[in-house]
Enzyme design. Structure first.
Site, PDB file in Angstrom:
ATOM      1  N   SER A 204       0.811  -1.221   0.000  1.00 20.87           N
ATOM      2  CA  SER A 204       0.000   0.000   0.000  1.00 20.87           C
ATOM      3  C   SER A 204       0.841   1.266   0.000  1.00 20.87           C
ATOM      4  O   SER A 204       0.493   2.252  -0.661  1.00 20.87           O
ATOM      5  CB  SER A 204      -0.931  -0.007   1.219  1.00 20.87           C
ATOM      6  OG  SER A 204      -1.709  -1.176   1.247  1.00 20.87           O
ATOM      7  N   HIS A 250       0.877   4.539   4.589  1.00 18.98           N
ATOM      8  CA  HIS A 250       0.281   5.168   3.414  1.00 18.98           C
ATOM      9  C   HIS A 250       0.774   6.604   3.241  1.00 18.98           C
ATOM     10  O   HIS A 250       1.130   7.030   2.138  1.00 18.98           O
ATOM     11  CB  HIS A 250      -1.240   5.155   3.538  1.00 18.98           C
ATOM     12  CG  HIS A 250      -1.823   3.786   3.503  1.00 18.98           C
ATOM     13  ND1 HIS A 250      -3.163   3.536   3.722  1.00 18.98           N
ATOM     14  CD2 HIS A 250      -1.251   2.569   3.263  1.00 18.98           C
ATOM     15  CE1 HIS A 250      -3.396   2.236   3.626  1.00 18.98           C
ATOM     16  NE2 HIS A 250      -2.248   1.626   3.353  1.00 18.98           N
TER      17      HIS A 250
END
Length: 315
Positions: A204, A250
């Protein structure tokens, strides 16, 4: 006696029929529109006006300046294949299959997998010297759904980004984004959570970096970045709202990917490279190196802090 390329023998009639310059055994009435030499049908290629021989076509292609993309990469005249994106997807799938075989669980593949135990990111273990976890964790996933969501996002976002930036710049941005996500986890995520060691894994961070790269690319092309910014905003809200999702991974990947892409697309302009392509390329790679050094610097500072906090990690 014969006249190679421009005539045949006396037995061929008057006037003698020319022969193909590349195939002396082939009489022909055709010729190249560019150089005027006789050529058989196999040696002629259709051009904008008439036909040209293969030698003139090759010479013309050498005279054409190569088309370059916004990042300075060579642009193919044919539809390029996003090889790097497909390779990254394959590596992620292979890593998941390896953990699946070890754990014998498609949803809890982290349980009983030595690969997961050796690669998953934990700030304390990195501080103890297991630096490979900074990159290796980006190829692990918690269950099939985690893998499917990330690979779909990489498939959608990665192909266009690779084509625009070129393979070498694209893989560099991907890896720096992955490192940036790990650096952010190192800086802000605790070693222990709820009385147990905290673990982070997944692509991610790198995918958020590709989102950041796309936003920078659109700005450089003077196109609206609103669509990709909307996608980023939605995913940031999800990262904050749902438990078990690494917001710091992230966020770090997003910032690192945007910074690395800006190093390629904006740094040469800011530093006055102008139309000097070699200088632009050099500045771009130096800028990428600077972003990488910053990411490693964050990791090193956190490692020093953790070793002071937990002296046994330095053993």
């Amino acid at each position: 006696m014969t006249n190679p390329g421009w005539g045949g023998g006396a037995s061929e009639g008057i006037p003698p029929q020319p022969r193909c310059v590349r195939h002396q055994d082939r009489p022909t009435s055709l010729s190249c529109n560019r150089c005027g030499r006789p050529a058989c049908p196999d040696c002629l290629r259709e051009a904008a006006v008439g036909y040209q021989c293969v030698d003139c076509v090759a010479a013309g292609q050498r005279d054409i300046r190569p088309v370059r993309g916004v990042a300075g990469n060579m642009v193919s005249q044919t539809q390029p294949v996003p090889v790097v994106t497909y390779t990254l997807m394959g590596l992620n799938v292979l890593a998941f299959l390896a953990t699946l075989v070890q754990s014998r669980s498609i949803m809890n593949n982290q349980v009983g997998s030595s690969i997961f135990a050796d690669w998953a990111l934990n700030p304390g273990l990195v501080a103890s010297g297991e630096w490979f976890r900074l990159i290796g964790s980006g190829f692990l996933h918690f269950g099939i759904l985690h893998l499917a969501v990330n690979m779909y996002a990489l498939y959608i976002l990665g192909r266009d980004t690779e084509i625009v930036m070129g393979r070498s710049r694209y893989i560099s941005v991907y890896l720096v984004s992955l490192l940036g996500g790990s650096a952010s986890v190192m800086a802000f995520q605790p070693v222990f959570s709820g009385g147990a060691a905290s673990w982070t894994a997944g692509a991610s961070g790198a995918i958020f970096g590709i989102m950041g790269a796309q936003a920078v690319i659109l700005l450089r092309l003077r196109r609206s970045p609103v669509p990709i910014i909307s996608v980023i905003a939605i995913n940031v809200v999800i990262s904050i709202s749902l438990p078990g999702i690494s917001f710091w991974g992230h966020a770090g990947g997003l910032l690192a990917g945007a910074a690395a892409t800006a190093a390629f697309l904006y740094a040469p302009q800011w530093l006055g490279a102008g139309q000097d392509r070699e200088k632009s390329v050099r500045i771009g790679w130096i800028g990428l190196g600077a972003v990488t050094v910053v990411m490693f610097g964050i990791v090193v500072m956190r490692v020093v802090q953790l070793r002071e906090q937990y002296p046994f990690l330095a053993v």
